[in-house]
Every structure is written in structure tokens, then in C-alpha cells.
Design a protein around this motif. Structure first.
Motif, short mmCIF file in Angstrom:
data_model
loop_
_atom_site.label_atom_id
_atom_site.label_comp_id
_atom_site.label_asym_id
_atom_site.label_seq_id
_atom_site.Cartn_x
_atom_site.Cartn_y
_atom_site.Cartn_z
N ALA A 1 0.83 -1.21 0.00
CA ALA A 1 0.00 0.00 0.00
C ALA A 1 0.86 1.26 0.00
CB ALA A 1 -0.91 -0.01 1.22
N ASP A 2 0.30 2.31 -0.58
CA ASP A 2 0.99 3.60 -0.62
C ASP A 2 0.43 4.57 0.40
OD1 ASP A 2 2.56 3.00 -3.03
OD2 ASP A 2 0.59 2.92 -3.97
N VAL A 3 -0.87 4.51 0.59
CA VAL A 3 -1.49 5.45 1.52
C VAL A 3 -2.37 4.69 2.49
CG1 VAL A 3 -3.30 5.94 -0.18
CG2 VAL A 3 -2.99 7.48 1.73
N MET A 4 -2.24 5.05 3.75
CA MET A 4 -3.10 4.44 4.75
C MET A 4 -4.28 5.37 5.04
SD MET A 4 -2.25 2.71 8.40
CE MET A 4 -1.46 4.07 9.19
N PHE A 5 -5.47 4.84 4.83
CA PHE A 5 -6.67 5.57 5.21
C PHE A 5 -7.03 5.16 6.64
CE2 PHE A 5 -9.17 7.68 1.75
CZ PHE A 5 -8.16 7.67 0.80
N VAL A 6 -6.92 6.07 7.57
CA VAL A 6 -7.36 5.77 8.93
C VAL A 6 -8.80 6.24 9.04
CG1 VAL A 6 -6.92 5.99 11.37
CG2 VAL A 6 -5.03 6.09 9.75
N VAL A 7 -9.71 5.28 9.03
CA VAL A 7 -11.13 5.57 8.91
C VAL A 7 -11.80 5.21 10.23
CG1 VAL A 7 -13.22 5.16 7.57
CG2 VAL A 7 -11.00 5.02 6.47
N GLY A 8 -11.98 6.19 11.10
CA GLY A 8 -12.72 5.93 12.34
C GLY A 8 -11.89 6.19 13.59
N THR A 9 -12.56 5.93 14.71
CA THR A 9 -11.98 6.20 16.02
C THR A 9 -10.84 5.23 16.31
OG1 THR A 9 -14.30 6.45 16.56
CG2 THR A 9 -12.74 6.76 18.33
N ILE A 10 -9.75 5.73 16.81
CA ILE A 10 -8.63 4.86 17.21
C ILE A 10 -8.50 4.94 18.73
CG2 ILE A 10 -6.18 4.40 16.98
CD1 ILE A 10 -7.70 3.94 14.42
N SER A 11 -8.57 3.78 19.36
CA SER A 11 -8.42 3.75 20.82
C SER A 11 -6.95 3.53 21.17
CB SER A 11 -9.27 2.64 21.41
OG SER A 11 -8.79 1.39 20.97
N TYR B 1 -14.93 12.12 21.17
CA TYR B 1 -14.51 11.15 22.19
C TYR B 1 -13.28 11.68 22.93
CZ TYR B 1 -17.51 8.01 19.58
OH TYR B 1 -18.56 7.43 18.95
N ASP B 2 -13.50 12.61 23.82
CA ASP B 2 -12.39 13.15 24.61
C ASP B 2 -12.39 12.41 25.93
OD1 ASP B 2 -10.50 14.55 25.90
OD2 ASP B 2 -11.52 16.48 25.86
N ASN B 3 -11.84 11.20 25.95
CA ASN B 3 -11.92 10.38 27.15
C ASN B 3 -10.69 9.50 27.30
OD1 ASN B 3 -12.25 8.28 25.38
ND2 ASN B 3 -14.45 8.28 25.52
N TYR B 4 -10.75 8.63 28.30
CA TYR B 4 -9.61 7.80 28.64
C TYR B 4 -9.20 6.85 27.53
CZ TYR B 4 -13.39 4.49 29.35
OH TYR B 4 -14.49 3.71 29.16
N ALA B 5 -10.12 6.53 26.63
CA ALA B 5 -9.89 5.44 25.70
C ALA B 5 -9.34 5.89 24.35
CB ALA B 5 -11.19 4.66 25.48
N THR B 6 -9.58 7.15 23.96
CA THR B 6 -9.46 7.51 22.56
C THR B 6 -8.21 8.34 22.27
OG1 THR B 6 -11.86 7.55 22.50
CG2 THR B 6 -10.71 8.53 20.63
N VAL B 7 -7.52 7.96 21.19
CA VAL B 7 -6.38 8.75 20.72
C VAL B 7 -6.90 10.05 20.14
CG1 VAL B 7 -4.50 8.81 19.06
CG2 VAL B 7 -5.03 6.68 20.24
N GLN B 8 -6.34 11.17 20.58
CA GLN B 8 -6.86 12.47 20.15
C GLN B 8 -6.25 12.87 18.81
OE1 GLN B 8 -9.35 14.19 22.30
NE2 GLN B 8 -9.29 11.96 22.55
#
Lengths: 182, 190
Positions: A83-93, A126-133
Motif C-alpha cells: 500500500a501507498d497510503v493508509m486511510f485511517v477511517v474511524g476512532t482509534i483507541s 470522544y475526549d476520554n480515557y480510551a481515545t487517541v486524540q
């Protein structure tokens, strides 16, 4: 081929299946970069890192209605090494972040990242303990797509922006990328 | 409809039922911890009540507002009888923060009880496999407790500094709980 007959790529012309360019375009310092960039720009194979509801919008964008094949971006590669480009689609914990980082590290240079939607760009609401900002806390991001979820047109715009960015890239990219990855 | 359940429980368990409440058609019984499993088995096996679906177990943290600190809340439903009931057990902090496991009654309660432990730190006595289920091994604290820091993130990979956006009150740097690395509170924090 991404270009129509006779269309200028910045590096040369396409005549039939032959690309014609000027010798000095290739031989001058950084000159071959134009052709290289032209090739990269029209074959951005994606790694879809799809984790959440944005995935539905991603699927609609990937289908024929919006036809990413127009930008050479219609082929998802489920191996990061292809792959050339990574699509980060959605919430990342935070639990998932090591996986994201590992997939990114497995991709070969040159590689790019698109943050698809509010969560991938900033954590969204999702500004919380679980989520990468924002995934740029984990990997460098080239294009951010706003929206919750983004409209497909916004995604097309992002792909075109990425193409523009690829077109501007030269050897200095590596120095910058190296600095950014630290 | 399920008020009949409350009446029956009061009749059958007398002092074991601390109080009952009915709010807009939802019926709730607060139980003593000792009778919880027995009540669950009774509600499941009794032909009139037939609570054959364990819906959820969660907790409410009344930190600084009430003692005992936690309400552990069980939601039960009968698919055949089409009624439901809420059971609560009050437990306090520390050594008292435990409830007996109902996995012996409903096997499906397993993961819910692990979530209860993971999120609230309420131990489940007699659970076959009481490990964290959502957070990872090595996570410190229980994130849905009211005294868990709002921005208490425990990243597993080193975080980069964001290149594009800097949220003044939402910094990306880690706030590691209990390890002595504590971010200074900014004005925007709750």
C-alpha cells in the motif's frame, strides 16, 4: 493510465501508450522527480484501516458511484507492504494504537496517511480515557478530512490534495519525513 | 405488570429487600447482597416470572454523595413473559466493593461481570475468569469511577506531538495514572 491523450502531466505528454518528455526534464537535478511523482500520484493504493462508522462512508466512496479509479486509487491493498497510503477511517483507541503504528511501520516508503473523519483527525467528540486524540499522535498525517462522517466529495477532494502534495515532493521529503517521525 | 415481581420478592425475602421503586413502568428492587444469587435463580426458574434473559450489569458511582458508594445494577428480562425488572445491590468502596457472580444462573453474565470489574473495580466473587475485558492488562485504575481523572490516558505507544492542531485544553501528552507522571492541570480541565 491516469492521463488522457495529450494532457500535460507536468513531466511530459502521453501519446497513445507512450509517454513523451524532454530529456532535460529527466536529467536536470531533481528532474526525474516529475515523472516519478506522476507515477506515484496516479497509483495511490490504499490500506483501509477501518475501525468505525466512517467505514460506511468509505465504502460508498470506494464504489462506482464516486469512482476513485479516476484518481488511480480504486485498489485497496490489504497488505500494508503493497500500500501507498493508509486511510485511517474511524476512532482509534489507545488499545489499538500499537496496531496502527505497526501497520504504518510495515508500509514501504513512499507512504502517506489520510485521516478520514473527525475521530481520526482529532478524536472527534470522544475526549476520554480510551481515545487517541487524532492519529497524528501516532503516525504523521498528510491530509485530514473533516466531517462526521465526511461527504464522499470531501474524500475525493482529499485524494486530489494528496495528489498535489505528491506532485510537489522531492528529495527534501525524506529529510522532512525523518524529522517528523521522531 | 412486573410490580407483581416486587410484591412477590418482598413477600418471599422480607428483610432481604431493602426497598422497591416504580418509575414510569420500570420496577426496581434494592436487595441485600447475600440474597442476590438466590433472587436471580428464583426469578429465572419461577414459571410466572421466567427471567430468561440477563440484559446487563453495570454500576453507578455515588462518590462523595452517598455511602455505600456504588449501586450495582442488574437488568433482567423475560422474553416469554415480556416483562423486565431492575435489581440493585449497594456496595461500598475498598474491600466491600464486591458482588457475587450470577454466571451460575445465566452463563451469559460472564463478560458483563468482567466489564463491571474493568470499568468500576467492583470485584465479582465466584466469577470463573475475572480479567479485564475492554482495557488492556497493565491498565491502572477503573476508568468509569468518578475519581478517575477526566484526561487519564495511558497510551501504549509513545505519542508524537500533533503537527497541525494544538488544543490548549486537550493536550496529547500522556497523563499516566498512579505512576507518578502527572500532567499539570490546565484551566480548561473539569
Amino acid at each position: 493510465m491516469g492521463l488522457n491523450n495529450g494532457e500535460s502531466s507536468g513531466a511530459g505528454l502521453l501519446e497513445g501508450s507512450v509517454m513523451v518528455t524532454r530529456l532535460d526534464e529527466v536529467t536536470k537535478p531533481g528532474g526525474a522527480q516529475g515523472i516519478i511523482n506522476w507515477g506515484r500520484r496516479w497509483s495511490i493504493f490504499q490500506y483501509p484501516f477501518v475501525t468505525a462508522c466512517c467505514g460506511m462512508e468509505y465504502m460508498s466512496w470506494m464504489c462506482s458511484h464516486y469512482d476513485p479509479g479516476r484518481f488511480g486509487a480504486e485498489a485497496p491493498r490489504f497488505s500494508p507492504r503493497q500500500a501507498d497510503v493508509m486511510f485511517v477511517v474511524g476512532t482509534i483507541s489507545h488499545k489499538q494504537a500499537p496496531v496502527l503504528k505497526r501497520v504504518y511501520d510495515q508500509m514501504c516508503e513512499p507512504k502517506w496517511v489520510i485521516a478520514f473523519g473527525a475521530c481520526a483527525s482529532s478524536g472527534g467528540f470522544y475526549d476520554n480515557y480510551a481515545t487517541v486524540q487524532g492519529v497524528d499522535c501516532i503516525v504523521p498525517v498528510d491530509v485530514y478530512i473533516p466531517g462526521c462522517p465526511p461527504r464522499p466529495e470531501a474524500v475525493l477532494d482529499a485524494v486530489m490534495l494528496l495528489q498535489e502534495k505528491i506532485d510537489r515532493e522531492g528529495p527534501e521529503r525524506w529529510a522532512r519525513r525523518e524529522a517528523a517521525s521522531k | 405488570m412486573s410490580q407483581a415481581i416486587l410484591e412477590r420478592l418482598k413477600e418471599r425475602y422480607e428483610d432481604g429487600v431493602v426497598e422497591t421503586a416504580t418509575e414510569r413502568g420500570d420496577d426496581c428492587a434494592v436487595l441485600k447482597r447475600e440474597i442476590l444469587v438466590d433472587v436471580c435463580r428464583f426469578l429465572k426458574d419461577d414459571a410466572d416470572f421466567a427471567m430468561n434473559l440477563f440484559v446487563d450489569v453495570t454500576a453507578v458511582d455515588w462518590l462523595d454523595r452517598r455511602t455505600p458508594r456504588f449501586d450495582v445494577v442488574f437488568q433482567l428480562k423475560s422474553i416469554t413473559k415480556r416483562h423486565r425488572v431492575t435489581l440493585k445491590v449497594r456496595v461500598d468502596d475498598g474491600d466491600d466493593a464486591w458482588v457475587p457472580s450470577v454466571t451460575g444462573v445465566w452463563r451469559g453474565a460472564d463478560w458483563f461481570e468482567r466489564e463491571l470489574w474493568d470499568m468500576f473495580g467492583v470485584r465479582v466473587d465466584g466469577h470463573p475468569n475475572l480479567r479485564r475485558i475492554l482495557m488492556w492488562d497493565g491498565f491502572e485504575g477503573h476508568p468509569l469511577r468518578k475519581d478517575y481523572p477526566v484526561a487519564g490516558r495511558q497510551p501504549l505507544v509513545p505519542l508524537r506531538k500533533s503537527e497541525v492542531h494544538v488544543f490548549e485544553n486537550n493536550p496529547v501528552d500522556p497523563f499516566v495514572v498512579g505512576l507518578g507522571v502527572v500532567r499539570e492541570k490546565s484551566d480548561g480541565d473539569a
